[in-house]
Design a protein around this motif. Sequence first.
Motif, PDB file in Angstrom:
ATOM      1  N   GLN A 114      47.095   7.025  24.300  1.00  0.00           N
ATOM      2  CA  GLN A 114      46.129   7.312  23.240  1.00  0.00           C
ATOM      3  C   GLN A 114      45.477   8.682  23.437  1.00  0.00           C
ATOM      4  O   GLN A 114      45.248   9.414  22.462  1.00  0.00           O
ATOM      5  N   GLU A 115      45.174   9.048  24.683  1.00  0.00           N
ATOM      6  CA  GLU A 115      44.604  10.377  24.962  1.00  0.00           C
ATOM      7  C   GLU A 115      45.585  11.483  24.578  1.00  0.00           C
ATOM      8  O   GLU A 115      45.198  12.505  24.015  1.00  0.00           O
ATOM      9  N   LEU A 116      46.869  11.270  24.892  1.00  0.00           N
ATOM     10  CA  LEU A 116      47.875  12.265  24.539  1.00  0.00           C
ATOM     11  C   LEU A 116      47.995  12.407  23.021  1.00  0.00           C
ATOM     12  O   LEU A 116      48.119  13.515  22.494  1.00  0.00           O
ATOM     13  N   MET A 117      47.944  11.276  22.318  1.00  0.00           N
ATOM     14  CA  MET A 117      48.033  11.308  20.856  1.00  0.00           C
ATOM     15  C   MET A 117      46.836  12.042  20.245  1.00  0.00           C
ATOM     16  O   MET A 117      46.987  12.809  19.297  1.00  0.00           O
ATOM     17  N   LYS A 118      45.642  11.819  20.804  1.00  0.00           N
ATOM     18  CA  LYS A 118      44.462  12.537  20.312  1.00  0.00           C
ATOM     19  C   LYS A 118      44.631  14.037  20.489  1.00  0.00           C
ATOM     20  O   LYS A 118      44.313  14.826  19.596  1.00  0.00           O
ATOM     21  N   GLU A 119      45.126  14.433  21.644  1.00  0.00           N
ATOM     22  CA  GLU A 119      45.336  15.857  21.931  1.00  0.00           C
ATOM     23  C   GLU A 119      46.372  16.445  20.976  1.00  0.00           C
ATOM     24  O   GLU A 119      46.221  17.566  20.488  1.00  0.00           O
ATOM     25  N   LEU A 120      47.403  15.677  20.683  1.00  0.00           N
ATOM     26  CA  LEU A 120      48.430  16.125  19.743  1.00  0.00           C
ATOM     27  C   LEU A 120      47.834  16.343  18.356  1.00  0.00           C
ATOM     28  O   LEU A 120      48.062  17.374  17.723  1.00  0.00           O
ATOM     29  N   ARG A 121      47.028  15.380  17.898  1.00  0.00           N
ATOM     30  CA  ARG A 121      46.404  15.500  16.575  1.00  0.00           C
ATOM     31  C   ARG A 121      45.431  16.678  16.507  1.00  0.00           C
ATOM     32  O   ARG A 121      45.350  17.369  15.496  1.00  0.00           O
ATOM     33  N   ARG A 122      44.689  16.894  17.607  1.00  0.00           N
ATOM     34  CA  ARG A 122      43.705  17.990  17.623  1.00  0.00           C
ATOM     35  C   ARG A 122      44.358  19.365  17.609  1.00  0.00           C
ATOM     36  O   ARG A 122      43.724  20.347  17.250  1.00  0.00           O
ATOM     37  N   SER A 123      45.622  19.445  18.020  1.00  0.00           N
ATOM     38  CA  SER A 123      46.259  20.752  18.184  1.00  0.00           C
ATOM     39  C   SER A 123      47.319  21.086  17.149  1.00  0.00           C
ATOM     40  O   SER A 123      47.520  22.265  16.835  1.00  0.00           O
ATOM     41  N   ALA A 124      48.023  20.096  16.626  1.00  0.00           N
ATOM     42  CA  ALA A 124      49.174  20.365  15.759  1.00  0.00           C
ATOM     43  C   ALA A 124      48.780  21.075  14.464  1.00  0.00           C
ATOM     44  O   ALA A 124      49.306  22.148  14.147  1.00  0.00           O
ATOM     45  N   ILE A 125      47.873  20.495  13.710  1.00  0.00           N
ATOM     46  CA  ILE A 125      47.494  21.079  12.422  1.00  0.00           C
ATOM     47  C   ILE A 125      46.798  22.430  12.597  1.00  0.00           C
ATOM     48  O   ILE A 125      47.135  23.397  11.897  1.00  0.00           O
ATOM     49  N   PRO A 126      45.843  22.561  13.538  1.00  0.00           N
ATOM     50  CA  PRO A 126      45.241  23.893  13.726  1.00  0.00           C
ATOM     51  C   PRO A 126      46.249  24.965  14.126  1.00  0.00           C
ATOM     52  O   PRO A 126      46.115  26.124  13.709  1.00  0.00           O
ATOM     53  N   ALA A 127      47.277  24.587  14.897  1.00  0.00           N
ATOM     54  CA  ALA A 127      48.298  25.566  15.289  1.00  0.00           C
ATOM     55  C   ALA A 127      49.013  26.102  14.059  1.00  0.00           C
ATOM     56  O   ALA A 127      49.198  27.308  13.906  1.00  0.00           O
ATOM     57  N   VAL A 128      49.406  25.197  13.148  1.00  0.00           N
ATOM     58  CA  VAL A 128      50.098  25.605  11.932  1.00  0.00           C
ATOM     59  C   VAL A 128      49.175  26.430  11.039  1.00  0.00           C
ATOM     60  O   VAL A 128      49.576  27.467  10.493  1.00  0.00           O
ATOM     61  N   ASN A 129      47.932  25.989  10.897  1.00  0.00           N
ATOM     62  CA  ASN A 129      46.976  26.727  10.062  1.00  0.00           C
ATOM     63  C   ASN A 129      46.735  28.140  10.588  1.00  0.00           C
ATOM     64  O   ASN A 129      46.699  29.101   9.812  1.00  0.00           O
ATOM     65  N   CYS A 130      46.558  28.264  11.885  1.00  0.00           N
ATOM     66  CA  CYS A 130      46.309  29.590  12.468  1.00  0.00           C
ATOM     67  C   CYS A 130      47.516  30.507  12.267  1.00  0.00           C
ATOM     68  O   CYS A 130      47.349  31.700  12.006  1.00  0.00           O
ATOM     69  N   LEU A 131      48.716  29.954  12.386  1.00  0.00           N
ATOM     70  CA  LEU A 131      49.912  30.760  12.132  1.00  0.00           C
ATOM     71  C   LEU A 131      49.932  31.242  10.685  1.00  0.00           C
ATOM     72  O   LEU A 131      50.254  32.386  10.394  1.00  0.00           O
ATOM     73  N   GLY A 132      49.579  30.319   9.767  1.00  0.00           N
ATOM     74  CA  GLY A 132      49.571  30.657   8.347  1.00  0.00           C
ATOM     75  C   GLY A 132      48.582  31.749   8.010  1.00  0.00           C
ATOM     76  O   GLY A 132      48.825  32.576   7.126  1.00  0.00           O
ATOM     77  N   PHE A 133      47.455  31.774   8.705  1.00  0.00           N
ATOM     78  CA  PHE A 133      46.431  32.791   8.443  1.00  0.00           C
ATOM     79  C   PHE A 133      46.596  34.033   9.307  1.00  0.00           C
ATOM     80  O   PHE A 133      45.761  34.936   9.260  1.00  0.00           O
ATOM     81  N   GLY A 134      47.627  34.073  10.103  1.00  0.00           N
ATOM     82  CA  GLY A 134      47.892  35.257  10.916  1.00  0.00           C
ATOM     83  C   GLY A 134      47.041  35.361  12.169  1.00  0.00           C
ATOM     84  O   GLY A 134      46.984  36.409  12.793  1.00  0.00           O
ATOM     85  N   ASP A 135      46.382  34.273  12.556  1.00  0.00           N
ATOM     86  CA  ASP A 135      45.581  34.278  13.784  1.00  0.00           C
ATOM     87  C   ASP A 135      46.482  33.815  14.940  1.00  0.00           C
ATOM     88  O   ASP A 135      46.408  32.697  15.411  1.00  0.00           O
ATOM     89  N   TYR A 136      47.371  34.712  15.364  1.00  0.00           N
ATOM     90  CA  TYR A 136      48.411  34.360  16.314  1.00  0.00           C
ATOM     91  C   TYR A 136      47.871  34.034  17.702  1.00  0.00           C
ATOM     92  O   TYR A 136      48.390  33.164  18.384  1.00  0.00           O
ATOM     93  N   PHE A 158      46.736  26.710  20.780  1.00  0.00           N
ATOM     94  CA  PHE A 158      47.068  25.363  20.294  1.00  0.00           C
ATOM     95  C   PHE A 158      48.514  25.001  20.632  1.00  0.00           C
ATOM     96  O   PHE A 158      48.811  23.866  21.019  1.00  0.00           O
ATOM     97  N   ILE A 159      49.410  25.952  20.502  1.00  0.00           N
ATOM     98  CA  ILE A 159      50.826  25.702  20.808  1.00  0.00           C
ATOM     99  C   ILE A 159      51.004  25.393  22.292  1.00  0.00           C
ATOM    100  O   ILE A 159      51.767  24.492  22.668  1.00  0.00           O
ATOM    101  N   ARG A 160      50.282  26.090  23.145  1.00  0.00           N
ATOM    102  CA  ARG A 160      50.373  25.808  24.589  1.00  0.00           C
ATOM    103  C   ARG A 160      49.875  24.397  24.892  1.00  0.00           C
ATOM    104  O   ARG A 160      50.418  23.709  25.750  1.00  0.00           O
ATOM    105  N   THR A 161      48.835  23.958  24.196  1.00  0.00           N
ATOM    106  CA  THR A 161      48.345  22.596  24.373  1.00  0.00           C
ATOM    107  C   THR A 161      49.419  21.598  23.963  1.00  0.00           C
ATOM    108  O   THR A 161      49.666  20.609  24.658  1.00  0.00           O
TER     109      THR A 161
END
Length: 142
Positions: A79-101, A107-110
């Motif tokens: 469950q802890e791993l799943m929480k970490e996955l949820r906290r990082s996956a969407i922000p990683a994609v959003n940051c890529l989309g906005f050019g905040d590499y 987030f990708i390293r997490t």
Amino acid sequence: MNVNIAKRLMMLESPIIYKNIEYEKIYSLNFIKTDKGVVSCAELIDKNKNSLVTVFLKDIETEINLRNEDVNIEEEHFQELMKELRRSAIPAVNCLGFGDYKKSLGFIRTLLRVLPDLEEIAEQRALEKLEKEDNKESEEAK
């Protein structure tokens, strides 16, 4: 002791034995780069909570056999791993989309840190399910 077991022991706050002295728990895990590669270490906190000792993971002993640990502990870790996955996956994609590499890279390293443990749990659960199905089929055949 390998890093995955050390992480579990740290999450469980399990007592640790080093040089025949029992320590309260693993306080943190460290990785040190040497000429021979990366060495895994742990900081152990003593029972009086007065000092930290840095030791190599290979020198740590424990009384707990993690292969026989309760399913509840494994589920908690999952469950802890799943929480970490949820906290990082969407922000990683959003940051890529906005050019905040730079932020996306964090987030990708997490995600890369969490995915191997999730893969291991998924494989274990898949094998358990197959075994249950095989046992059920063999019982029905009798």
